[in-house]
Design an enzyme around this catalytic site. Structure first.
Site, PDB file in Angstrom:
ATOM      1  N   ARG A  11       0.858  -1.171   0.000  1.00 16.86           N
ATOM      2  CA  ARG A  11       0.000   0.000   0.000  1.00 16.86           C
ATOM      3  C   ARG A  11       0.899   1.228   0.000  1.00 16.86           C
ATOM      4  O   ARG A  11       2.113   1.133   0.210  1.00 16.86           O
ATOM      5  CB  ARG A  11      -0.942   0.025   1.203  1.00 16.86           C
ATOM      6  CG  ARG A  11      -0.239   0.262   2.530  1.00 16.86           C
ATOM      7  CD  ARG A  11      -1.205   0.294   3.693  1.00 16.86           C
ATOM      8  NE  ARG A  11      -2.128   1.415   3.616  1.00 16.86           N
ATOM      9  CZ  ARG A  11      -1.919   2.610   4.163  1.00 16.86           C
ATOM     10  NH1 ARG A  11      -0.780   2.854   4.804  1.00 16.86           N
ATOM     11  NH2 ARG A  11      -2.814   3.563   4.072  1.00 16.86           N
ATOM     12  N   ASN A  22       1.344   5.200   1.601  1.00 18.69           N
ATOM     13  CA  ASN A  22       0.972   6.187   2.604  1.00 18.69           C
ATOM     14  C   ASN A  22       1.632   7.501   2.219  1.00 18.69           C
ATOM     15  O   ASN A  22       2.629   7.517   1.508  1.00 18.69           O
ATOM     16  CB  ASN A  22       1.445   5.723   3.983  1.00 18.69           C
ATOM     17  CG  ASN A  22       0.894   6.580   5.104  1.00 18.69           C
ATOM     18  OD1 ASN A  22      -0.232   7.063   5.028  1.00 18.69           O
ATOM     19  ND2 ASN A  22       1.675   6.778   6.146  1.00 18.69           N
ATOM     20  N   GLU A  42       5.361   6.768   1.196  1.00 15.43           N
ATOM     21  CA  GLU A  42       5.907   5.528   1.721  1.00 15.43           C
ATOM     22  C   GLU A  42       5.315   4.340   0.951  1.00 15.43           C
ATOM     23  O   GLU A  42       4.096   4.190   0.885  1.00 15.43           O
ATOM     24  CB  GLU A  42       5.565   5.369   3.202  1.00 15.43           C
ATOM     25  CG  GLU A  42       6.191   6.415   4.093  1.00 15.43           C
ATOM     26  CD  GLU A  42       5.717   6.297   5.535  1.00 15.43           C
ATOM     27  OE1 GLU A  42       6.302   6.983   6.398  1.00 15.43           O
ATOM     28  OE2 GLU A  42       4.760   5.519   5.801  1.00 15.43           O
ATOM     29  N   TYR A  89      -2.438  15.984  12.581  1.00 16.77           N
ATOM     30  CA  TYR A  89      -1.784  14.701  12.810  1.00 16.77           C
ATOM     31  C   TYR A  89      -0.551  14.549  11.924  1.00 16.77           C
ATOM     32  O   TYR A  89       0.492  14.047  12.358  1.00 16.77           O
ATOM     33  CB  TYR A  89      -2.770  13.564  12.547  1.00 16.77           C
ATOM     34  CG  TYR A  89      -2.132  12.206  12.482  1.00 16.77           C
ATOM     35  CD1 TYR A  89      -1.626  11.593  13.617  1.00 16.77           C
ATOM     36  CD2 TYR A  89      -2.033  11.522  11.261  1.00 16.77           C
ATOM     37  CE1 TYR A  89      -1.028  10.346  13.554  1.00 16.77           C
ATOM     38  CE2 TYR A  89      -1.441  10.271  11.197  1.00 16.77           C
ATOM     39  CZ  TYR A  89      -0.943   9.688  12.346  1.00 16.77           C
ATOM     40  OH  TYR A  89      -0.352   8.459  12.276  1.00 16.77           O
TER      41      TYR A  89
END
Length: 345
Positions: free
Chosen positions: A217, A219, A259, A310
Protein backbone atom coordinates in the site's frame (compact mmCIF):
# COMPACT_ATOMS: atom_id res chain seq x y z
CA UNK A 1 8.15 20.07 -28.49
CA UNK A 2 7.24 18.89 -24.99
CA UNK A 3 9.66 16.59 -23.19
CA UNK A 4 8.49 12.97 -23.15
CA UNK A 5 7.35 11.69 -19.77
CA UNK A 6 7.93 7.94 -19.41
CA UNK A 7 5.07 6.76 -17.21
CA UNK A 8 4.95 6.63 -14.29
CA UNK A 9 8.16 8.51 -13.53
CA UNK A 10 8.82 12.12 -12.75
CA UNK A 11 11.70 14.06 -14.21
CA UNK A 12 13.45 16.66 -12.11
CA UNK A 13 14.94 19.96 -13.18
CA UNK A 14 18.21 18.45 -14.41
CA UNK A 15 16.31 15.80 -16.41
CA UNK A 16 17.31 12.96 -14.06
CA UNK A 17 14.68 10.25 -13.86
CA UNK A 18 13.27 9.93 -10.37
CA UNK A 19 12.04 6.50 -9.36
CA UNK A 20 8.95 7.74 -7.54
CA UNK A 21 5.84 5.67 -6.78
CA UNK A 22 3.49 8.39 -7.87
CA UNK A 23 0.04 7.63 -6.43
CA UNK A 24 -1.23 10.78 -4.76
CA UNK A 25 -3.88 10.89 -2.05
CA UNK A 26 -7.36 10.90 -3.54
CA UNK A 27 -9.39 14.03 -2.73
CA UNK A 28 -12.74 12.27 -2.30
CA UNK A 29 -12.19 10.52 1.05
CA UNK A 30 -10.26 10.88 4.30
CA UNK A 31 -8.83 7.36 4.51
CA UNK A 32 -8.14 4.53 2.13
CA UNK A 33 -6.53 1.18 2.87
CA UNK A 34 -5.49 1.01 -0.83
CA UNK A 35 -3.97 -2.46 -0.58
CA UNK A 36 -3.00 -4.51 -3.63
CA UNK A 37 -0.93 -7.66 -4.23
CA UNK A 38 2.79 -6.94 -4.05
CA UNK A 39 3.65 -8.45 -7.40
CA UNK A 40 6.08 -7.09 -10.01
CA UNK A 41 4.50 -4.09 -11.69
CA UNK A 42 5.58 -2.87 -15.11
CA UNK A 43 3.93 0.49 -14.43
CA UNK A 44 6.12 1.58 -11.53
CA UNK A 45 9.80 0.73 -11.41
CA UNK A 46 10.01 0.98 -7.63
CA UNK A 47 7.35 -1.75 -7.32
CA UNK A 48 9.06 -4.33 -9.51
CA UNK A 49 11.10 -5.91 -6.71
CA UNK A 50 10.18 -7.24 -3.30
CA UNK A 51 12.46 -4.59 -1.75
CA UNK A 52 13.33 -1.62 -3.94
CA UNK A 53 17.04 -0.90 -4.30
CA UNK A 54 18.08 2.05 -6.41
CA UNK A 55 20.76 4.61 -7.13
CA UNK A 56 20.48 6.00 -3.58
CA UNK A 57 21.49 2.67 -2.03
CA UNK A 58 24.96 3.60 -0.81
CA UNK A 59 23.90 7.00 0.49
CA UNK A 60 20.95 5.59 2.43
CA UNK A 61 22.94 2.66 3.84
CA UNK A 62 25.66 5.03 5.03
CA UNK A 63 23.03 7.24 6.65
CA UNK A 64 21.48 4.20 8.32
CA UNK A 65 24.89 3.09 9.63
CA UNK A 66 25.55 6.57 11.05
CA UNK A 67 22.19 6.70 12.82
CA UNK A 68 22.64 3.21 14.28
CA UNK A 69 26.10 4.13 15.54
CA UNK A 70 24.72 7.27 17.20
CA UNK A 71 21.64 5.52 18.58
CA UNK A 72 21.84 1.69 18.65
CA UNK A 73 18.25 1.53 19.98
CA UNK A 74 16.96 2.42 16.53
CA UNK A 75 17.13 -1.38 16.13
CA UNK A 76 15.20 -3.33 18.76
CA UNK A 77 14.32 -7.03 18.84
CA UNK A 78 12.28 -8.61 21.62
CA UNK A 79 13.60 -12.03 22.73
CA UNK A 80 10.70 -14.10 21.39
CA UNK A 81 11.34 -12.86 17.83
CA UNK A 82 14.34 -15.14 17.24
CA UNK A 83 12.62 -17.34 14.66
CA UNK A 84 11.14 -14.31 12.90
CA UNK A 85 14.66 -12.92 12.53
CA UNK A 86 15.77 -15.95 10.56
CA UNK A 87 12.59 -15.88 8.50
CA UNK A 88 13.27 -12.28 7.59
CA UNK A 89 16.93 -12.90 6.81
CA UNK A 90 15.92 -15.65 4.36
CA UNK A 91 13.23 -13.48 2.75
CA UNK A 92 15.55 -10.50 2.37
CA UNK A 93 18.54 -12.42 1.04
CA UNK A 94 16.61 -14.56 -1.44
CA UNK A 95 14.62 -11.53 -2.68
CA UNK A 96 17.60 -9.22 -3.13
CA UNK A 97 19.65 -11.93 -4.84
CA UNK A 98 16.79 -12.74 -7.22
CA UNK A 99 15.87 -9.13 -8.01
CA UNK A 100 19.39 -7.65 -8.20
CA UNK A 101 21.80 -10.51 -9.07
CA UNK A 102 24.46 -8.05 -10.24
CA UNK A 103 24.68 -6.60 -6.72
CA UNK A 104 23.75 -9.47 -4.39
CA UNK A 105 24.15 -13.24 -4.42
CA UNK A 106 23.24 -16.06 -2.06
CA UNK A 107 24.79 -19.53 -2.17
CA UNK A 108 23.02 -22.27 -0.20
CA UNK A 109 24.37 -25.74 0.43
CA UNK A 110 21.99 -27.23 2.93
CA UNK A 111 22.34 -25.16 6.07
CA UNK A 112 25.61 -23.60 4.92
CA UNK A 113 24.97 -20.21 3.35
CA UNK A 114 27.19 -17.56 1.77
CA UNK A 115 25.89 -14.03 1.33
CA UNK A 116 27.65 -11.56 -0.98
CA UNK A 117 26.80 -7.86 -1.13
CA UNK A 118 29.05 -6.32 -3.77
CA UNK A 119 27.85 -2.77 -3.11
CA UNK A 120 28.98 -2.83 0.54
CA UNK A 121 31.85 -5.30 -0.01
CA UNK A 122 30.35 -7.96 2.28
CA UNK A 123 31.18 -11.65 1.82
CA UNK A 124 29.81 -13.63 4.74
CA UNK A 125 29.49 -17.38 5.28
CA UNK A 126 27.29 -18.75 8.07
CA UNK A 127 25.07 -21.63 9.11
CA UNK A 128 21.40 -20.78 8.80
CA UNK A 129 19.76 -20.77 12.23
CA UNK A 130 23.04 -20.54 14.16
CA UNK A 131 23.57 -17.09 15.71
CA UNK A 132 27.23 -17.92 16.33
CA UNK A 133 27.85 -17.09 12.68
CA UNK A 134 27.18 -13.40 13.28
CA UNK A 135 28.65 -10.65 15.41
CA UNK A 136 25.17 -9.08 15.63
CA UNK A 137 21.55 -10.16 15.46
CA UNK A 138 20.73 -11.75 12.07
CA UNK A 139 17.89 -9.27 11.56
CA UNK A 140 20.22 -6.33 12.21
CA UNK A 141 22.85 -7.79 9.86
CA UNK A 142 20.55 -7.83 6.84
CA UNK A 143 18.23 -4.90 7.66
CA UNK A 144 21.17 -2.48 7.72
CA UNK A 145 21.93 -3.56 4.14
CA UNK A 146 18.48 -2.55 2.88
CA UNK A 147 16.94 0.79 1.99
CA UNK A 148 14.02 1.84 4.12
CA UNK A 149 12.73 0.77 7.52
CA UNK A 150 11.96 -2.84 8.47
CA UNK A 151 9.57 -3.95 11.20
CA UNK A 152 8.59 -7.45 12.36
CA UNK A 153 5.03 -7.88 13.60
CA UNK A 154 4.27 -10.86 15.80
CA UNK A 155 0.76 -12.30 15.44
CA UNK A 156 -0.97 -13.54 18.60
CA UNK A 157 -4.20 -12.94 20.53
CA UNK A 158 -5.97 -11.98 17.27
CA UNK A 159 -3.83 -8.91 16.72
CA UNK A 160 -0.36 -7.82 15.59
CA UNK A 161 2.43 -6.65 17.87
CA UNK A 162 5.38 -4.45 16.88
CA UNK A 163 8.03 -6.65 18.48
CA UNK A 164 11.15 -5.98 16.37
CA UNK A 165 12.40 -3.42 13.91
CA UNK A 166 15.11 -1.22 12.47
CA UNK A 167 13.70 2.27 11.97
CA UNK A 168 16.06 5.07 10.92
CA UNK A 169 13.72 7.06 8.65
CA UNK A 170 10.46 7.39 10.55
CA UNK A 171 7.87 10.04 9.70
CA UNK A 172 7.47 11.53 13.21
CA UNK A 173 7.23 8.31 15.20
CA UNK A 174 9.60 6.25 17.32
CA UNK A 175 10.30 2.53 17.38
CA UNK A 176 11.55 2.91 20.94
CA UNK A 177 8.13 4.19 21.96
CA UNK A 178 6.03 1.78 19.87
CA UNK A 179 7.94 -1.48 20.37
CA UNK A 180 5.81 -4.03 22.17
CA UNK A 181 2.55 -2.25 21.28
CA UNK A 182 -0.43 -3.87 19.60
CA UNK A 183 -1.82 -2.80 16.23
CA UNK A 184 -4.53 -0.57 17.73
CA UNK A 185 -2.16 0.88 20.32
CA UNK A 186 0.46 2.15 17.88
CA UNK A 187 -2.26 3.55 15.61
CA UNK A 188 -4.04 5.27 18.52
CA UNK A 189 -2.96 8.84 17.54
CA UNK A 190 -4.57 8.64 14.08
CA UNK A 191 -7.63 10.96 14.14
CA UNK A 192 -11.16 9.63 13.48
CA UNK A 193 -9.93 6.35 12.00
CA UNK A 194 -10.88 4.32 15.05
CA UNK A 195 -14.39 5.78 15.16
CA UNK A 196 -14.78 4.99 11.47
CA UNK A 197 -13.68 1.40 12.02
CA UNK A 198 -10.75 1.77 9.62
CA UNK A 199 -8.26 -0.10 11.75
CA UNK A 200 -10.68 -2.86 12.71
CA UNK A 201 -11.13 -3.68 9.03
CA UNK A 202 -7.43 -3.27 8.27
CA UNK A 203 -6.44 -5.63 11.06
CA UNK A 204 -8.89 -8.32 9.94
CA UNK A 205 -7.36 -8.15 6.47
CA UNK A 206 -3.75 -8.24 7.64
CA UNK A 207 -4.32 -11.22 9.91
CA UNK A 208 -5.24 -13.18 6.80
CA UNK A 209 -2.20 -12.26 4.66
CA UNK A 210 -0.74 -15.53 3.40
CA UNK A 211 2.79 -16.75 2.89
CA UNK A 212 4.04 -16.03 -0.67
CA UNK A 213 1.14 -13.62 -1.20
CA UNK A 214 2.60 -10.28 0.00
CA UNK A 215 0.61 -7.06 -0.25
CA UNK A 216 1.53 -3.40 -0.53
CA UNK A 217 0.00 0.00 0.00
CA UNK A 218 1.01 3.65 -0.18
CA UNK A 219 0.97 6.19 2.60
CA UNK A 220 1.67 9.90 2.29
CA UNK A 221 2.60 12.95 4.30
CA UNK A 222 4.87 15.94 3.68
CA UNK A 223 8.31 16.94 4.89
CA UNK A 224 10.09 20.29 4.94
CA UNK A 225 13.58 19.87 3.49
CA UNK A 226 14.70 16.46 2.20
CA UNK A 227 14.99 14.69 5.56
CA UNK A 228 14.47 10.93 5.53
CA UNK A 229 15.00 10.71 9.27
CA UNK A 230 12.15 12.76 10.72
CA UNK A 231 11.90 10.54 13.78
CA UNK A 232 10.56 11.75 17.10
CA UNK A 233 14.05 11.35 18.55
CA UNK A 234 15.40 14.00 16.16
CA UNK A 235 12.49 16.43 16.34
CA UNK A 236 14.73 19.27 17.54
CA UNK A 237 16.69 18.97 14.28
CA UNK A 238 13.89 18.83 11.70
CA UNK A 239 10.83 20.12 13.57
CA UNK A 240 11.67 23.84 13.60
CA UNK A 241 11.94 23.81 9.78
CA UNK A 242 8.16 23.62 9.54
CA UNK A 243 7.73 27.13 10.92
CA UNK A 244 10.13 28.76 8.45
CA UNK A 245 8.58 28.01 5.04
CA UNK A 246 7.79 31.07 2.90
CA UNK A 247 6.16 31.58 -0.48
CA UNK A 248 9.62 32.32 -1.87
CA UNK A 249 11.14 28.98 -0.91
CA UNK A 250 8.16 26.62 -0.62
CA UNK A 251 8.78 25.07 -4.05
CA UNK A 252 12.21 23.80 -3.09
CA UNK A 253 11.73 23.08 0.61
CA UNK A 254 8.34 21.36 0.85
CA UNK A 255 8.41 17.74 -0.27
CA UNK A 256 5.68 15.20 -0.81
CA UNK A 257 6.68 12.12 1.19
CA UNK A 258 5.36 8.80 -0.10
CA UNK A 259 5.91 5.53 1.72
CA UNK A 260 5.77 2.28 -0.21
CA UNK A 261 4.72 -0.20 2.46
CA UNK A 262 4.82 -3.96 1.90
CA UNK A 263 3.79 -6.85 4.15
CA UNK A 264 5.13 -10.40 3.88
CA UNK A 265 3.93 -13.42 5.86
CA UNK A 266 6.95 -15.27 7.27
CA UNK A 267 6.73 -19.06 7.02
CA UNK A 268 8.02 -20.46 10.32
CA UNK A 269 7.21 -17.77 12.87
CA UNK A 270 3.97 -16.71 11.15
CA UNK A 271 5.02 -13.10 11.84
CA UNK A 272 4.55 -10.32 9.29
CA UNK A 273 7.53 -8.45 7.88
CA UNK A 274 6.60 -4.82 7.25
CA UNK A 275 8.88 -2.77 4.99
CA UNK A 276 8.60 1.01 4.65
CA UNK A 277 10.52 2.58 1.75
CA UNK A 278 10.31 6.38 1.68
CA UNK A 279 10.55 8.64 -1.37
CA UNK A 280 10.70 12.45 -1.35
CA UNK A 281 9.84 14.85 -4.17
CA UNK A 282 9.86 18.67 -3.95
CA UNK A 283 6.93 20.78 -5.10
CA UNK A 284 9.12 22.24 -7.84
CA UNK A 285 9.09 18.86 -9.61
CA UNK A 286 5.46 18.05 -8.80
CA UNK A 287 4.15 21.21 -10.47
CA UNK A 288 5.67 20.09 -13.77
CA UNK A 289 2.89 17.49 -14.07
CA UNK A 290 -0.50 19.28 -14.43
CA UNK A 291 -2.70 16.58 -12.91
CA UNK A 292 -0.40 16.03 -9.93
CA UNK A 293 -0.16 19.71 -9.01
CA UNK A 294 -3.93 20.23 -9.24
CA UNK A 295 -4.66 17.04 -7.28
CA UNK A 296 -2.18 17.91 -4.54
CA UNK A 297 -3.60 21.44 -4.31
CA UNK A 298 -7.13 20.13 -3.80
CA UNK A 299 -6.07 17.48 -1.30
CA UNK A 300 -4.20 19.96 0.87
CA UNK A 301 -6.84 22.69 0.51
CA UNK A 302 -9.67 20.39 1.60
CA UNK A 303 -7.79 18.25 4.09
CA UNK A 304 -9.62 17.55 7.32
CA UNK A 305 -8.09 19.83 10.01
CA UNK A 306 -7.56 16.89 12.37
CA UNK A 307 -5.62 15.02 9.70
CA UNK A 308 -3.57 18.11 8.88
CA UNK A 309 -2.58 18.41 12.52
CA UNK A 310 -1.78 14.70 12.81
CA UNK A 311 0.47 14.86 9.74
CA UNK A 312 2.22 17.97 11.11
CA UNK A 313 1.23 20.19 8.18
CA UNK A 314 -0.45 23.08 10.00
CA UNK A 315 2.52 25.45 10.10
CA UNK A 316 3.10 25.40 6.34
CA UNK A 317 -0.06 24.00 4.75
CA UNK A 318 -1.60 27.36 3.88
CA UNK A 319 1.52 28.71 2.18
CA UNK A 320 1.76 25.43 0.25
CA UNK A 321 -1.89 25.67 -0.81
CA UNK A 322 -1.37 29.28 -1.89
CA UNK A 323 1.64 28.30 -4.00
CA UNK A 324 -0.17 25.38 -5.65
CA UNK A 325 -3.37 27.35 -6.27
CA UNK A 326 -1.71 29.28 -9.09
CA UNK A 327 -1.39 25.98 -10.98
CA UNK A 328 -5.00 24.80 -10.53
CA UNK A 329 -7.67 26.29 -12.79
CA UNK A 330 -10.40 24.05 -11.44
CA UNK A 331 -10.56 21.75 -14.46
CA UNK A 332 -12.04 18.35 -13.52
CA UNK A 333 -9.40 15.66 -13.10
CA UNK A 334 -9.62 12.09 -14.26
CA UNK A 335 -9.97 9.50 -11.52
CA UNK A 336 -7.08 7.29 -10.59
CA UNK A 337 -3.35 7.85 -10.30
CA UNK A 338 -2.24 8.07 -13.93
CA UNK A 339 -0.62 11.40 -14.76
CA UNK A 340 -2.44 11.97 -18.10
CA UNK A 341 0.58 13.95 -19.35
CA UNK A 342 2.27 13.83 -22.75
CA UNK A 343 5.15 15.96 -21.52
CA UNK A 344 6.42 18.12 -18.70
CA UNK A 345 5.47 21.74 -18.19
Amino acid sequence: MPEPLPPPLLVNSDETILRFPYPFPEDSYMYSFNVEPHTPSARVESMRAAFDSDEHYLTECRQKARILAEDPRRCLILPHMEQAQWDFLELAMTSLAADYPHHFSLERNGGHWRWINRLLDIDHAFTFGDPAGFDEAPFRFIARQMQGDMVLLDQRDNTLWMDAGMVTGAADWSLKFDVGMSFHQWHAPVPKAHELGVFDRALRYLLMVRHEHPVRRLNWTMTVNPWLDTSTENYTIWGPDRATVTLDDVADRVHLRVELQALFRLPRSHALAFSIRTYLLPLRDIVRVPKWRARLHRVLRDLDPALSTYKGLDLYRQVTVKFLSRYDDGTPLSPGIQHDATGLV
